[in-house]
Write a protein that holds these residues in place. Structure first.
Motif, PDB file in Angstrom:
ATOM      1  N   THR A 126     -10.586 -11.220   2.045  1.00 53.28           N
ATOM      2  CA  THR A 126      -9.510 -10.684   2.877  1.00 53.28           C
ATOM      3  C   THR A 126      -8.798  -9.548   2.161  1.00 53.28           C
ATOM      4  OG1 THR A 126      -7.574 -11.335   4.204  1.00 53.28           O
ATOM      5  CG2 THR A 126      -7.735 -12.246   1.993  1.00 53.28           C
ATOM      6  N   THR A 127      -8.029  -8.767   2.915  1.00 53.99           N
ATOM      7  CA  THR A 127      -7.228  -7.661   2.368  1.00 53.99           C
ATOM      8  C   THR A 127      -5.860  -7.667   3.025  1.00 53.99           C
ATOM      9  OG1 THR A 127      -9.193  -6.295   1.977  1.00 53.99           O
ATOM     10  CG2 THR A 127      -7.071  -5.167   2.052  1.00 53.99           C
ATOM     11  N   ARG A 128      -4.820  -7.499   2.211  1.00 54.39           N
ATOM     12  CA  ARG A 128      -3.453  -7.338   2.711  1.00 54.39           C
ATOM     13  C   ARG A 128      -2.848  -6.096   2.076  1.00 54.39           C
ATOM     14  NH1 ARG A 128      -2.481 -13.446   0.876  1.00 54.39           N
ATOM     15  NH2 ARG A 128      -4.251 -12.759  -0.384  1.00 54.39           N
ATOM     16  N   GLU A 129      -1.953  -5.447   2.803  1.00 51.40           N
ATOM     17  CA  GLU A 129      -1.272  -4.278   2.249  1.00 51.40           C
ATOM     18  C   GLU A 129       0.230  -4.485   2.374  1.00 51.40           C
ATOM     19  OE1 GLU A 129      -1.694   0.585   2.116  1.00 51.40           O
ATOM     20  OE2 GLU A 129      -2.742  -0.576   3.668  1.00 51.40           O
ATOM     21  N   LEU A 130       0.934  -4.275   1.266  1.00 51.25           N
ATOM     22  CA  LEU A 130       2.381  -4.449   1.213  1.00 51.25           C
ATOM     23  C   LEU A 130       3.074  -3.103   1.313  1.00 51.25           C
ATOM     24  CD1 LEU A 130       2.624  -6.957  -1.795  1.00 51.25           C
ATOM     25  CD2 LEU A 130       2.138  -7.445   0.618  1.00 51.25           C
ATOM     26  N   PHE A 131       4.160  -3.061   2.108  1.00 49.26           N
ATOM     27  CA  PHE A 131       4.946  -1.840   2.275  1.00 49.26           C
ATOM     28  C   PHE A 131       6.400  -2.135   1.919  1.00 49.26           C
ATOM     29  CE2 PHE A 131       1.289  -1.183   5.015  1.00 49.26           C
ATOM     30  CZ  PHE A 131       0.926   0.128   4.728  1.00 49.26           C
ATOM     31  N   TYR A 132       6.931  -1.371   0.972  1.00 49.18           N
ATOM     32  CA  TYR A 132       8.296  -1.546   0.477  1.00 49.18           C
ATOM     33  C   TYR A 132       9.228  -0.520   1.107  1.00 49.18           C
ATOM     34  CZ  TYR A 132       6.578  -4.524  -3.342  1.00 49.18           C
ATOM     35  OH  TYR A 132       6.012  -5.532  -4.080  1.00 49.18           O
ATOM     36  N   PHE A 154      10.527   7.729  -7.805  1.00 43.29           N
ATOM     37  CA  PHE A 154       9.304   7.122  -7.271  1.00 43.29           C
ATOM     38  C   PHE A 154       8.520   8.141  -6.452  1.00 43.29           C
ATOM     39  CE2 PHE A 154      12.471   6.611  -3.965  1.00 43.29           C
ATOM     40  CZ  PHE A 154      11.777   6.806  -2.781  1.00 43.29           C
ATOM     41  N   LYS A 155       7.250   7.856  -6.308  1.00 38.31           N
ATOM     42  CA  LYS A 155       6.361   8.661  -5.465  1.00 38.31           C
ATOM     43  C   LYS A 155       6.106   7.907  -4.162  1.00 38.31           C
ATOM     44  CE  LYS A 155       3.030   8.609  -8.480  1.00 38.31           C
ATOM     45  NZ  LYS A 155       3.636   7.816  -9.557  1.00 38.31           N
ATOM     46  N   GLU A 156       5.616   8.618  -3.182  1.00 37.99           N
ATOM     47  CA  GLU A 156       5.311   7.990  -1.888  1.00 37.99           C
ATOM     48  C   GLU A 156       4.317   6.854  -2.049  1.00 37.99           C
ATOM     49  OE1 GLU A 156       6.029   7.570   2.146  1.00 37.99           O
ATOM     50  OE2 GLU A 156       6.958   8.995   0.733  1.00 37.99           O
ATOM     51  N   SER A 157       3.384   6.988  -2.962  1.00 38.59           N
ATOM     52  CA  SER A 157       2.371   5.955  -3.165  1.00 38.59           C
ATOM     53  C   SER A 157       2.955   4.670  -3.748  1.00 38.59           C
ATOM     54  CB  SER A 157       1.260   6.473  -4.097  1.00 38.59           C
ATOM     55  OG  SER A 157       1.788   6.845  -5.365  1.00 38.59           O
ATOM     56  N   ASP A 158       4.168   4.760  -4.348  1.00 38.76           N
ATOM     57  CA  ASP A 158       4.796   3.571  -4.918  1.00 38.76           C
ATOM     58  C   ASP A 158       5.310   2.616  -3.836  1.00 38.76           C
ATOM     59  OD1 ASP A 158       4.372   4.359  -7.538  1.00 38.76           O
ATOM     60  OD2 ASP A 158       6.260   5.486  -7.645  1.00 38.76           O
ATOM     61  N   LEU A 159       5.423   3.088  -2.605  1.00 40.74           N
ATOM     62  CA  LEU A 159       5.981   2.268  -1.524  1.00 40.74           C
ATOM     63  C   LEU A 159       4.960   1.312  -0.920  1.00 40.74           C
ATOM     64  CD1 LEU A 159       8.125   4.950   0.352  1.00 40.74           C
ATOM     65  CD2 LEU A 159       8.869   3.292  -1.382  1.00 40.74           C
ATOM     66  N   SER A 160       3.719   1.357  -1.357  1.00 42.20           N
ATOM     67  CA  SER A 160       2.697   0.465  -0.805  1.00 42.20           C
ATOM     68  C   SER A 160       1.802  -0.058  -1.923  1.00 42.20           C
ATOM     69  CB  SER A 160       1.853   1.180   0.255  1.00 42.20           C
ATOM     70  OG  SER A 160       1.120   2.248  -0.310  1.00 42.20           O
ATOM     71  N   ARG A 161       1.274  -1.252  -1.683  1.00 45.20           N
ATOM     72  CA  ARG A 161       0.333  -1.863  -2.619  1.00 45.20           C
ATOM     73  C   ARG A 161      -0.758  -2.579  -1.802  1.00 45.20           C
ATOM     74  NH1 ARG A 161       1.820   1.159  -5.690  1.00 45.20           N
ATOM     75  NH2 ARG A 161       2.799   0.894  -7.750  1.00 45.20           N
ATOM     76  N   GLU A 162      -2.001  -2.289  -2.126  1.00 43.05           N
ATOM     77  CA  GLU A 162      -3.117  -2.979  -1.477  1.00 43.05           C
ATOM     78  C   GLU A 162      -3.482  -4.204  -2.309  1.00 43.05           C
ATOM     79  OE1 GLU A 162      -7.089  -1.504   0.727  1.00 43.05           O
ATOM     80  OE2 GLU A 162      -7.125  -1.221  -1.440  1.00 43.05           O
TER      81      GLU A 162
END
Length: 242
Positions: free
Chosen positions: A100-106, A116-124
């Motif tokens: 499975t895969t989940r993606e987190l959005f902060y 922070f960079k835009e990429s820091d707001l999400s984690r796969e």
């Protein structure tokens, strides 16, 4: 894949329903080509294919915006070992591979006062579980070629993608969880007795029992410092063949 499985379930179910409901002569199958019902065997074996959907549940220190979890359907495959206790109770072991895969959005609120960079707001978060549940199956009395049941028990898993021992944390783009979480599970399903085998669609919920988060090295990390507890939640739709 999902549509093919649903179509197969529908066709198999239609065959049994037609025989049981629309014919005056009731046809009773034993799922073993006429050699005697498999239900009387002390040990039975089978396999399952399925669809899973994993989520995360968070508890927080401060009242900030919730971390949003974008979930994706995953694939499951495994084996079944069934031990008959009596006509209504079975003990079942179902080891399987769950992907499975989940993606987190902060929210940006987590990064106040931090560059922070835009990429820091999400984690796969990719997960590959070797899932091992021990379940008690409680069935009703068989009705023609149908037997509804409920099932529940406890499980553990080995998350091959947890990165628990990875020295890199979120500061380097790596979200980490524990390798061996514990769960409890509850579900229900229906056994369909066909001529050659027993086919069982079922749905089951999975609930984490402990904190699965591996926190970042920095105690003030914007990714983990506000999380007091992270637990897995999941829904499984399995198609079993015995």
């Amino acid at each position: 894949m999902k549509h093919l499985l649903i179509s197969f379930v529908f066709l198999c179910s239609l065959q049994t329903v037609q025989a049981q409901l629309f014919k005056k002569e009731k046809i009773t199958y034993d799922a073993n080509q006429g050699r005697g019902t498999t239900d009387f065997k002390f040990l039975r074996w089978g396999y399952f294919l399925g669809i899973n959907n994993y989520d995360f549940n968070f508890d927080y220190n401060e009242d900030l915006r919730d971390i949003y979890v974008d979930t994706s359907p995953g694939f499951s495959v495994g084996l079944i070992g069934n031990m008959r206790i009596n006509s209504f109770l079975d003990l079942r072991l179902e080891p399987g591979l769950f992907i499975t895969t989940r993606e987190l959005f902060y929210s940006e609120a987590y990064f106040q006062g931090v560059d922070f960079k835009e990429s820091d707001l999400s984690r796969e978060v990719k997960s590959t579980y070797i899932h091992i549940p021990l379940l008690l199956k409680v069935s009703t009395k068989r009705i023609n070629n149908f037997k509804p049941f409920i099932v529940g028990g406890f499980s553990t898993a080995i998350n091959l993608s947890s990165n628990e021992n990875n020295p890199d944390d979120n500061s380097k783009g790596q979200f980490r969880t524990k390798t061996s979480p514990l769960f409890y599970e509850l579900g229900f399903g229906i056994d369909f007795y066909l001529y050659n085998f027993k086919f069982t669609p079922s749905i089951r919920g999975l609930f984490g029992m402990g904190d699965e988060l591996v926190r970042d090295n920095d105690p003030n990390s914007p990714w983990t410092s506000n999380i007091t507890k992270l637990q897995t939640r999941g829904v499984f739709i399995n198609f079993t063949f015995q």
